[in-house]
Write an enzyme that holds these catalytic residues in place. Structure first.
Site, mmCIF file in Angstrom:
data_model
loop_
_atom_site.group_PDB
_atom_site.id
_atom_site.type_symbol
_atom_site.label_atom_id
_atom_site.label_comp_id
_atom_site.label_asym_id
_atom_site.label_seq_id
_atom_site.Cartn_x
_atom_site.Cartn_y
_atom_site.Cartn_z
ATOM 1 C CD GLU A 1 24.341 7.581 -1.455
ATOM 2 O OE1 GLU A 1 23.187 7.154 -1.326
ATOM 3 O OE2 GLU A 1 24.888 8.318 -0.625
ATOM 4 C CD GLU B 1 28.261 13.349 -0.277
ATOM 5 O OE1 GLU B 1 27.654 12.929 0.716
ATOM 6 O OE2 GLU B 1 27.822 13.211 -1.439
#
Ligand code: XIL
Length: 379
Positions: free
Chosen positions: A164, A270
């Site tokens: 991220e 994910e």
């Protein structure tokens, strides 16, 4: 029964319309094992903290039957492994790695550096009372990579090295102490340190919404810069926390194509498909307060028509991934079943139903739809 045979059989037996009924009746052992169904296409993984006592035997049986790769959901994150400088805690990761090895599961290390300030212990950016210098932050990154990726060298096959790091806003990198203290090459440095710690490990850049038109150009810029500077990177991890009725199929396809043109593989790292829409709560902590007011829509159970829509959309997603199977190396679900999903807690407490097994560990319509999609697409 051969793989091919089973594939053919399932394609005849399963239709989306039959999926709901079948899901109710199915015995876990009587359904195809996902990891086998997809064997020739890509790996199927799951995020689960598999530690002694953490899961019931039925859950572990389900996990080992369907998934070939396992990602620890939290225990390898920096604030768990090194909550204070030099005070490493490896009991849980060690037990996790031992379990995975004993059950012949590949391991994804998640993650070395989560490049958000609120996911990083404060000590990492401090030098006494002062902000740490670039050199000190880089030294700590190098030491962390050496201690963690180095410890599991040859055992953890691939690492989410940077998580991220790209901005949701106008900037290239997310504004953070990672960037402001360590500098604009912080992501590249992370990969160099990871490579140094385990030269054999596959290195992943992992992020959400990088398939979007806003973030994809930043991802491609990152990859091009890595190539130009000879920095090691092997896989892009598209997190895939999508929502019902809002999977960005076209963007996903464009991203897979663009990334693979640069010689980098893609993994969906994910995956879940929440059925309670959450808007853009993750972008701005303030919006989470709004989200808190939302009712718990499906506390009593997920309505059949919603399950059916979810099944259709999961199927379409897998159809797309299968079309690009040469570029996609893994699909990992973020949780074993709906009762084990972070969506029940984030960004507000509710009962969500985003995965392919339900709270009683039974396959949902989405499971059958995926298996059927795969079978249909086999030659
Ligand atoms: C989540 C876990 O699932 C939760 O249990 C934890 O409280 C917070 O982190 N992106 C990531 C994952 O890369 O590490 C996050 O996992 C979900 C979003």
């Amino acid at each position: 029964m051969t793989h091919q045979h089973r594939g053919g059989l399932w394609s005849k037996m399963i239709s989306l319309a039959a999926a709901v009924a079948l899901a109710g009746a199915a015995e876990t052992e009587n359904v195809p094992a996902l990891r086998d169904v997809f064997k020739d296409k890509f790996d199927i993984g799951v995020a689960a903290e598999v530690l002694p006592g953490n899961y019931q035997p039925e859950e572990l049986a389900l996990l080992c039957r369907h998934f070939g790769v396992v990602t620890p959901e939290n225990d390898l994150k920096l604030h768990h492994v090194q909550p204070r400088e030099g005070a490493f805690r490896f009991e849980r990761p060690d037990a996790f790695v031992a379990f995975a090895e004993a059950h012949h599961l590949k391991i994804v290390g998640h993650n070395l550096f989560w490049m958000r300030d609120n996911e990083t212990p404060a000590w990492f950016f401090k030098d006494g009372d002062q902000p740490a210098s670039r050199d000190l932050v880089l030294k700590r990154m190098r030491e962390h990579a050496r201690a963690v990726a180095g410890r599991y060298r040859g055992r953890i096959a691939c690492w989410d090295v940077a998580n991220e790091a790209l901005s949701d806003g106008g900037e290239f990198l997310r504004p953070s102490k990672w960037q402001s203290l360590a500098g604009d090459d912080v992501v590249e440095q992370a990969f160099r340190f990871a490579h140094e710690a385990d030269p054999q490990a596959k290195l992943i850049y992992n992020d959400y919404s990088i398939e979007s038109p806003e973030k994809r150009p930043k991802l491609l810029r990152l990859l091009r810069e890595f190539k130009a500077r000879g920095a090691p990177i092997h896989v892009v991890g598209i997190q895939g926390h999508w929502e019902l009725d809002a999977i960005p199929f076209a963007d996903i396809e464009k991203t897979i194509e663009a990334v693979s043109q640069l010689g980098v593989k893609v993994a969906i790292t994910e995956l879940d498909l929440g059925v309670v829409r959450r808007g853009e709560a993750w972008m701005d902590a303030g919006k989470q307060r709004e989200a808190l007011k939302k009712p718990d829509l499906y506390a009593a159970g997920c309505p059949p028509d919603v399950l059916q829509r979810q099944a259709e959309q999961y199927a379409r997603l897998f159809q797309l991934l299968l079309k690009h199977a040469g570029a996609v190396e893994r699909v990992t679900f973020w949780g074993l079943h709906d009762g084990r999903s972070w969506l029940n807690d984030w960004p507000w407490k509710r009962t969500d139903h985003g995965l392919i097994f339900d709270r009683r560990f039974q396959p949902k319509p989405a499971f059958f739809a995926i298996a059927a999609e795969t079978s249909c697409s086999k030659p």
